[in-house]
Design a protein around this motif. Structure first.
Motif, PDB file in Angstrom:
ATOM      1  N   ALA B   3       0.843  -1.202   0.000  1.00 19.12           N
ATOM      2  CA  ALA B   3       0.000   0.000   0.000  1.00 19.12           C
ATOM      3  C   ALA B   3       0.876   1.248   0.000  1.00 19.12           C
ATOM      4  O   ALA B   3       1.980   1.253   0.551  1.00 19.12           O
ATOM      5  CB  ALA B   3      -0.894   0.000   1.226  1.00 19.12           C
ATOM      6  N   ALA B   5       1.895   4.917   1.313  1.00 17.11           N
ATOM      7  CA  ALA B   5       1.885   5.411   2.694  1.00 17.11           C
ATOM      8  C   ALA B   5       0.607   6.189   2.975  1.00 17.11           C
ATOM      9  O   ALA B   5       0.081   6.868   2.093  1.00 17.11           O
ATOM     10  CB  ALA B   5       3.098   6.300   2.935  1.00 17.11           C
ATOM     11  N   PHE B   6       0.106   6.021   4.205  1.00 23.71           N
ATOM     12  CA  PHE B   6      -1.089   6.763   4.615  1.00 23.71           C
ATOM     13  C   PHE B   6      -0.947   7.060   6.092  1.00 23.71           C
ATOM     14  O   PHE B   6      -0.127   6.432   6.769  1.00 23.71           O
ATOM     15  CB  PHE B   6      -2.354   5.925   4.356  1.00 23.71           C
ATOM     16  CG  PHE B   6      -2.318   4.539   4.948  1.00 23.71           C
ATOM     17  CD1 PHE B   6      -2.625   4.330   6.290  1.00 23.71           C
ATOM     18  CD2 PHE B   6      -1.947   3.439   4.169  1.00 23.71           C
ATOM     19  CE1 PHE B   6      -2.581   3.051   6.840  1.00 23.71           C
ATOM     20  CE2 PHE B   6      -1.895   2.164   4.719  1.00 23.71           C
ATOM     21  CZ  PHE B   6      -2.223   1.966   6.053  1.00 23.71           C
ATOM     22  N   ASP B   7      -1.717   8.014   6.586  1.00 26.53           N
ATOM     23  CA  ASP B   7      -1.717   8.160   8.026  1.00 26.53           C
ATOM     24  C   ASP B   7      -2.952   7.484   8.608  1.00 26.53           C
ATOM     25  O   ASP B   7      -3.877   7.121   7.872  1.00 26.53           O
ATOM     26  CB  ASP B   7      -1.476   9.608   8.478  1.00 26.53           C
ATOM     27  CG  ASP B   7      -2.684  10.486   8.291  1.00 26.53           C
ATOM     28  OD1 ASP B   7      -2.481  11.696   8.153  1.00 26.53           O
ATOM     29  OD2 ASP B   7      -3.822   9.992   8.272  1.00 26.53           O
ATOM     30  N   TYR B   8      -2.925   7.279   9.897  1.00 24.84           N
ATOM     31  CA  TYR B   8      -3.844   6.336  10.508  1.00 24.84           C
ATOM     32  C   TYR B   8      -4.459   6.947  11.750  1.00 24.84           C
ATOM     33  O   TYR B   8      -3.751   7.490  12.602  1.00 24.84           O
ATOM     34  CB  TYR B   8      -3.048   5.087  10.888  1.00 24.84           C
ATOM     35  CG  TYR B   8      -3.784   4.038  11.690  1.00 24.84           C
ATOM     36  CD1 TYR B   8      -4.590   3.094  11.060  1.00 24.84           C
ATOM     37  CD2 TYR B   8      -3.649   3.979  13.072  1.00 24.84           C
ATOM     38  CE1 TYR B   8      -5.246   2.129  11.792  1.00 24.84           C
ATOM     39  CE2 TYR B   8      -4.309   3.007  13.812  1.00 24.84           C
ATOM     40  CZ  TYR B   8      -5.108   2.074  13.168  1.00 24.84           C
ATOM     41  OH  TYR B   8      -5.750   1.106  13.891  1.00 24.84           O
ATOM     42  N   LEU B  41      -5.834  -1.567  -1.573  1.00 22.59           N
ATOM     43  CA  LEU B  41      -4.699  -0.688  -1.269  1.00 22.59           C
ATOM     44  C   LEU B  41      -3.401  -1.317  -1.764  1.00 22.59           C
ATOM     45  O   LEU B  41      -2.534  -0.632  -2.326  1.00 22.59           O
ATOM     46  CB  LEU B  41      -4.604  -0.444   0.241  1.00 22.59           C
ATOM     47  CG  LEU B  41      -5.778   0.288   0.906  1.00 22.59           C
ATOM     48  CD1 LEU B  41      -5.583   0.332   2.421  1.00 22.59           C
ATOM     49  CD2 LEU B  41      -5.935   1.692   0.350  1.00 22.59           C
ATOM     50  N   ALA B  49      -5.166   9.189   1.629  1.00 26.81           N
ATOM     51  CA  ALA B  49      -4.115   9.756   2.471  1.00 26.81           C
ATOM     52  C   ALA B  49      -4.276   9.320   3.918  1.00 26.81           C
ATOM     53  O   ALA B  49      -3.313   9.329   4.681  1.00 26.81           O
ATOM     54  CB  ALA B  49      -4.150  11.280   2.388  1.00 26.81           C
ATOM     55  N   LEU B  51      -6.376   6.469   6.710  1.00 24.37           N
ATOM     56  CA  LEU B  51      -7.325   5.413   7.062  1.00 24.37           C
ATOM     57  C   LEU B  51      -7.881   5.720   8.448  1.00 24.37           C
ATOM     58  O   LEU B  51      -7.117   5.997   9.376  1.00 24.37           O
ATOM     59  CB  LEU B  51      -6.656   4.040   7.086  1.00 24.37           C
ATOM     60  CG  LEU B  51      -6.314   3.387   5.749  1.00 24.37           C
ATOM     61  CD1 LEU B  51      -5.892   1.931   5.991  1.00 24.37           C
ATOM     62  CD2 LEU B  51      -7.487   3.431   4.778  1.00 24.37           C
TER      63      LEU B  51
END
Lengths: 170, 286
Positions: B3, B5-8, B41, B49, B51
């Motif tokens: 996946a 990169a994303f912030d969480y 993903l 951007a 989750l």
């Protein structure tokens, strides 16, 4: 944009805290961060079943869970389930019946089989095949795997136990 | 593939979840079980951007019967639909469909709300909710509302959910005694997407079909009610003649698309075969 986050979880009985990037899957976390390479990363999209681990006692795909999501969870990998003897009889039966060749799918097969037998004491062959529908084996043709699981189901139902699995001396 | 990169974010309440979503300026996804989202993903079909992990929100859990309705929290897992006695009693179509959903490990993690919000036309639960006239409880920045299943599934992967809105629970009119249910589907391999699937719920106090509900999956861009086939059964005995008429009426209900793998005529044929099998089995059991 995405900084590492702390995650606290129990893996094979040991509670630990690590920083993980949100995008790191549980499979990569177990393999890279903890060195537990018995969990195999195959398709990485939930199709092949090689990465199955126990999460709070039930089989799940480690490739379909991000490590951050497993915060607070209890994970058991094939290493832990070998050490505590949970899989011993299944491992013996797989060995005896030649239910593996290359072995890549085997950790996932064992976790699926354990999950099945925990829910269904004496599954039919059709039920065993159904439970393995998400586990790909490209070597054996499944027949030996189904035989091994069927054998263990009968033995467990009869109350037999097995010694922890050990490689036979050369 | 991995996946992007994303912030969480991991909110503890629905209100916090809505805020966490809103703060991402629309570039966010809710994640619960993640059994469809994580592969999307990994294949980079989606790359939000942020989750927003809703799996720890207690308000989204629970299975209970309240005033004639079965309430299923959106986080109810597929395996719970298979195992829970209240589901078996009051929404048997969900329990019957559950073993057909993907594989055991997926069912341990996947959620009912996730399946409904995704609205894959080949998914089992959306079609069964349509058959049972379920209502979807939705919460968003503007407040809460309930949308009938018939209005919820709008087109291919399109639902009544607006961006940022959250599916909170599914409400199903509790099936009383006198109901009979059956479900089956045809897939190339167990756990694969169905080529066609069908669920039937009949109310037969005596010999005569009082009420019939039939819904099909994988035969169009949304799950579909088969009203003409239902009409062919109502007020009649369940016998070879009425079953044949219902099978034939399916042509008025379904207009499957042609695709590279399965011609439209074959999907319609498979749906008819399934309906015939299900009704035949129910007639024998009667």
């Amino acid at each position: 944009m995405s900084s590492a986050l702390p995650v606290t979880l129990t893996v094979n009985g040991e509670t630990l805290t690590r920083l993980v990037e949100p995008r790191e899957t549980l499979a990569d976390f177990l393999r890279r961060d903890l060195g537990l390479t018995g969990t195999h990363a195959g398709c990485e999209m939930g199709v092949c079943g090689a990465c199955l681990v126990m999460l709070d006692g039930a089989p799940v795909h480690a490739c379909l869970t991000f490590a951050v999501q497993a915060d607070g969870a209890e994970i058991a990998t094939v290493e832990g389930l070998t050490e505590n003897g949970v899989l011993a009889d299944l491992q013996h039966a797989f060995h005896q019946r030649n239910a593996l060749q290359c072995g890549f799918c085997t950790p996932g097969m064992l976790v699926s089989a354990q999950g099945l037998l925990a829910r269904t004491a004496l599954p039919s062959r059709a039920e065993i095949r159904d439970a393995l529908s998400g586990n790909y084996c490209r070597c054996t043709g499944y027949e030996a795997i189904v035989d091994a699981i069927e054998t263990v189901a009968r033995r467990r139902a009869a109350g037999e136990t097995a010694a922890p699995f050990m490689e036979e001396p050369a | 593939m991995k996946a992007r990169a994303f912030d969480y974010a991991r909110p503890a309440s629905v209100a916090e979840a809505l805020t966490a979503f809103e703060q991402a300026d629309g570039d966010a996804s809710y994640i619960a079980g993640g059994q469809s989202l994580v592969p999307a993903l990994a294949l980079r079909l989606q790359a939000p951007a942020r989750l927003v992990d809703i799996a720890h929100i207690a308000e989204l859990r629970g299975i209970a019967v309240e005033e004639g309705w079965l309430r299923l929290g959106a986080l109810t897992r597929h395996v719970e639909l298979h195992d829970h006695p209240l589901v078996a009693t009051h929404a048997p179509l969900l329990a019957l469909a559950a073993p057909h959903v993907a594989h055991p490990a997926i069912r341990n993690r996947g959620t009912l709300g996730g399946s409904v919000a995704l609205a894959d036309p080949a998914a089992e639960f959306p079609a069964m909710l349509l058959a049972m006239d379920a209502e979807m409880e939705i919460t968003g920045p503007e407040g809460s509302r309930r949308v009938p299943a018939g209005d919820f599934f709008q087109d291919l992967y399109q639902t009544a959910l607006e961006p940022g809105e959250l599916l909170v629970a599914l409400h199903i009119p509790a099936a009383g005694p006198g109901h009979r249910c059956a479900f089956d589907e045809i897939a190339r391999r167990r756990g694969d997407y169905a080529l066609a699937g069908c669920g039937v719920m009949l109310t037969m106090p005596g010999d005569i079909v009082d009420e019939a509900r039939i819904a099909c999956l994988a035969v169009g861009s949304t799950p579909l009610r088969a009203r003409a086939a239902e009409a062919a059964l109502i007020g009649r005995r369940l016998d070879p003649d009425s079953i044949r008429k219902a099978q034939s009426a399916l042509a008025d209900d379904l207009d499957p698309p042609d695709d590279a793998e399965v011609p439209a005529a074959m999907r319609l044929h498979l749906a008819r075969v399934l309906l015939g099998r299900l009704l035949g089995g129910m007639a024998e059991a009667a």
